[in-house]
Structures are given as structure tokens and as C-alpha cells.
Design a protein around this motif. Structure first.
Motif, PDB file in Angstrom:
ATOM      1  N   THR A  56      22.888 -54.864  67.419  1.00 34.75           N
ATOM      2  CA  THR A  56      23.173 -53.319  67.876  1.00 34.75           C
ATOM      3  C   THR A  56      23.704 -52.202  68.797  1.00 34.75           C
ATOM      4  O   THR A  56      23.458 -52.873  69.563  1.00 34.75           O
ATOM      5  N   LYS A  74      26.345 -56.351  55.889  1.00 30.13           N
ATOM      6  CA  LYS A  74      24.849 -55.867  55.987  1.00 30.13           C
ATOM      7  C   LYS A  74      24.906 -54.760  57.051  1.00 30.13           C
ATOM      8  O   LYS A  74      25.099 -55.647  58.204  1.00 30.13           O
ATOM      9  N   HIS A  75      25.155 -53.210  56.629  1.00 31.12           N
ATOM     10  CA  HIS A  75      25.373 -52.497  57.998  1.00 31.12           C
ATOM     11  C   HIS A  75      23.508 -51.355  58.254  1.00 31.12           C
ATOM     12  O   HIS A  75      23.269 -51.136  57.127  1.00 31.12           O
ATOM     13  N   LYS A  76      23.879 -51.336  58.938  1.00 28.42           N
ATOM     14  CA  LYS A  76      22.525 -50.423  59.386  1.00 28.42           C
ATOM     15  C   LYS A  76      23.474 -49.718  60.785  1.00 28.42           C
ATOM     16  O   LYS A  76      23.403 -49.719  62.061  1.00 28.42           O
ATOM     17  N   ASP A  77      22.862 -48.085  60.406  1.00 28.80           N
ATOM     18  CA  ASP A  77      23.445 -47.386  62.253  1.00 28.80           C
ATOM     19  C   ASP A  77      22.343 -46.204  62.554  1.00 28.80           C
ATOM     20  O   ASP A  77      21.041 -46.036  61.534  1.00 28.80           O
ATOM     21  N   ASN A  81      21.888 -44.357  57.589  1.00 30.90           N
ATOM     22  CA  ASN A  81      22.469 -45.557  56.267  1.00 30.90           C
ATOM     23  C   ASN A  81      22.271 -46.935  56.605  1.00 30.90           C
ATOM     24  O   ASN A  81      22.129 -47.590  57.772  1.00 30.90           O
ATOM     25  N   VAL A  82      21.910 -47.683  55.570  1.00 25.68           N
ATOM     26  CA  VAL A  82      21.349 -49.126  55.341  1.00 25.68           C
ATOM     27  C   VAL A  82      22.649 -49.103  54.288  1.00 25.68           C
ATOM     28  O   VAL A  82      21.911 -48.507  53.159  1.00 25.68           O
ATOM     29  N   GLN A  83      23.730 -49.840  54.409  1.00 26.60           N
ATOM     30  CA  GLN A  83      24.745 -50.280  53.275  1.00 26.60           C
ATOM     31  C   GLN A  83      24.592 -51.410  53.204  1.00 26.60           C
ATOM     32  O   GLN A  83      24.383 -52.380  54.363  1.00 26.60           O
ATOM     33  N   THR A  84      24.962 -51.777  52.048  1.00 30.39           N
ATOM     34  CA  THR A  84      25.773 -53.484  51.823  1.00 30.39           C
ATOM     35  C   THR A  84      26.863 -52.961  51.352  1.00 30.39           C
ATOM     36  O   THR A  84      27.367 -51.928  50.806  1.00 30.39           O
ATOM     37  N   HIS A 101      25.138 -48.152  66.237  1.00 28.52           N
ATOM     38  CA  HIS A 101      25.331 -49.438  64.560  1.00 28.52           C
ATOM     39  C   HIS A 101      24.994 -50.967  64.928  1.00 28.52           C
ATOM     40  O   HIS A 101      24.699 -51.399  65.967  1.00 28.52           O
TER      41      HIS A 101
END
Length: 231
Positions: A56, A74-77, A81-84, A101
Motif C-alpha cells: 500500500t 489483485k488491486h485494492k485501494d 475498490n477491490v478488483q482483479t 492502493h
């Protein structure tokens, strides 16, 4: 005028878990002749080892595009937003007034390769935003990001456009350049001819003071490039 930046001349950073090639100055790599081009500030070609990634960290006032070439992100911010992001997908994160993020390789066995692109916005301190989309693999030009988000494109906060170019073997097209505009082309896969200039994978070309450029694939395999239309 067309100026080529060859792949082997890019900056390099290798931390074991990350092997990154820099088209422009970034991190510990500094070259005063390559500080960006128009509003385009960063193109990093990142290879991330299995299970590793970017912890982060924060950004502000930058339009950050990720384009996955191999593997999964694998994204998290901090906006929730928690996305692939699988291969072929584009992500646009508008950092705006500030966002935190993390980006990780979504696999514990396979490497991840993606392009990290930064474009300086023409609006500062705006609300952070997140967009993600797969635009397919159609032959020709496919608009990816535009200033007004037209026709389902990603909405970028700059007078700039990003296009995906795919040319089948022995095909070509002309890209018309509006007065006062500049182009930057990053070669993703295969080979591309710009008139009499050839680009190979990882090469970049800055284009100024031309009315158009002829884009040709004279080889037996498809070619893929990103075209930045810049102020």
C-alpha cells in the motif's frame, strides 16, 4: 519528426521480486533527456514474481493506467475498490486529491507482466476515481481512454487519448494528427513500421510536427501497440 527510443536503452530496476524497464526517468533511474513526453510521464514495463507486489502506497494528481500483458493483478485501494485484472484488461485510477492502493500478482505460481502508465492531469485536487475494462482484440484502432469517456472508453482527466492498435499481417492504416498535437507510440508486441521507421517490442517513438503517420505491419504475425495522442 519521429524519434525512436529503443527498448535496450530504457532504464532498468531489478529488486528480485520486480524487474522493471523505464521508458522515462523513474525512481532511481534519471535521464534529463527522458523526463516524459507532453503529458505522458511514465511507461514502466513491470514483471512481478509470483505472490509478490506493491504494498500500500499513495498517489495524488496523476492519471495511472495499468495494462495487463500476462497474469493477473489483485488491486485494492482506499476508495473501497477491490478488483482483479486479468490479461488484456485496462485499469485507469485517477489519484486526484489523494488515493492509497496496493497491486499484487494474483498468482502464487505464475509471473505477472503489465505496463504502468502515468499521465499528468489537467485538473488538480479532484475526487479520486477507478475504472476498469477489457476492450477486446479487434483489428485496427480501438479507443481506450478519452477526455469525455465517449463510446464506453475510460474517462481521463487530460486532453489526451489512448488507443490500442492491432494490425494483422500485411496491413496498414494512416493515423491523422491534428494541428498542434503529438503522438507517442509504445510497441507492445511484434513489429511496426512508421513510414520508414521500424519499432520492435519495447521500443517507443515520439512524433511531432507531422500531419499523419502511416502504420504498417509487414510481417507474418499480428502486431500490437499503444498510441498516445497528446497536447
Amino acid at each position: 519528426m519521429i524519434t525512436v527510443r529503443h527498448s535496450q536503452d530504457r532504464g532498468r530496476a531489478n529488486f528480485g521480486w520486480l524487474d522493471s524497464k523505464h521508458s522515462f526517468s523513474f525512481g532511481s533511474y534519471y535521464d534529463p533527456e527522458y523526463m516524459g513526453f507532453s503529458a505522458l510521464r511514465v511507461i514502466n514495463d513491470d514483471i512481478v514474481q509470483a505472490g509478490a507486489g506493491f504494498d500500500t502506497h499513495g498517489h495524488r494528481d496523476m492519471e495511472i493506467i495499468s495494462y495487463v500483458l500476462e497474469g493477473t493483478i489483485k488491486h485494492k485501494d482506499s476508495e473501497g475498490n477491490v478488483q482483479t485484472l486479468p490479461a488484456g484488461e485496462f485499469q485507469l485510477m485517477s489519484a486526484g486529491s489523494g488515493i492509497y492502493h496496493s497491486e499484487y500478482n494474483g498468482s502464487n505460481s505464475d509471473t505477472l507482466r503489465f505496463l504502468q502508465i502515468w499521465i499528468q492531469p489537467n485538473e488538480l485536487g479532484t475526487k479520486p476515481g477507478y475504472q476498469q475494462k477489457n476492450f477486446g482484440q479487434e483489428n485496427g484502432l480501438t479507443p481506450i481512454a478519452t477526455p469525455n469517456g465517449r463510446a464506453g472508453t475510460l474517462h481521463i482527466k487530460q486532453d489526451a487519448e489512448l488507443h490500442q492498435l492491432i494490425l494483422e499481417p500485411n496491413s496498414s492504416l494512416n493515423y491523422q494528427i491534428k494541428p498542434g498535437r503529438k503522438l507517442y507510440i509504445h510497441q507492445v508486441k511484434g513489429e511496426l513500421q512508421l513510414g520508414g521507421t521500424q519499432l520492435r517490442e519495447g521500443d517507443g517513438a515520439s512524433i511531432e510536427s507531422l500531419d499523419f503517420v502511416e502504420l504498417s505491419n509487414k510481417n507474418q504475425t499480428p502486431t500490437t501497440a499503444l498510441i498516445f495522442d497528446l497536447p
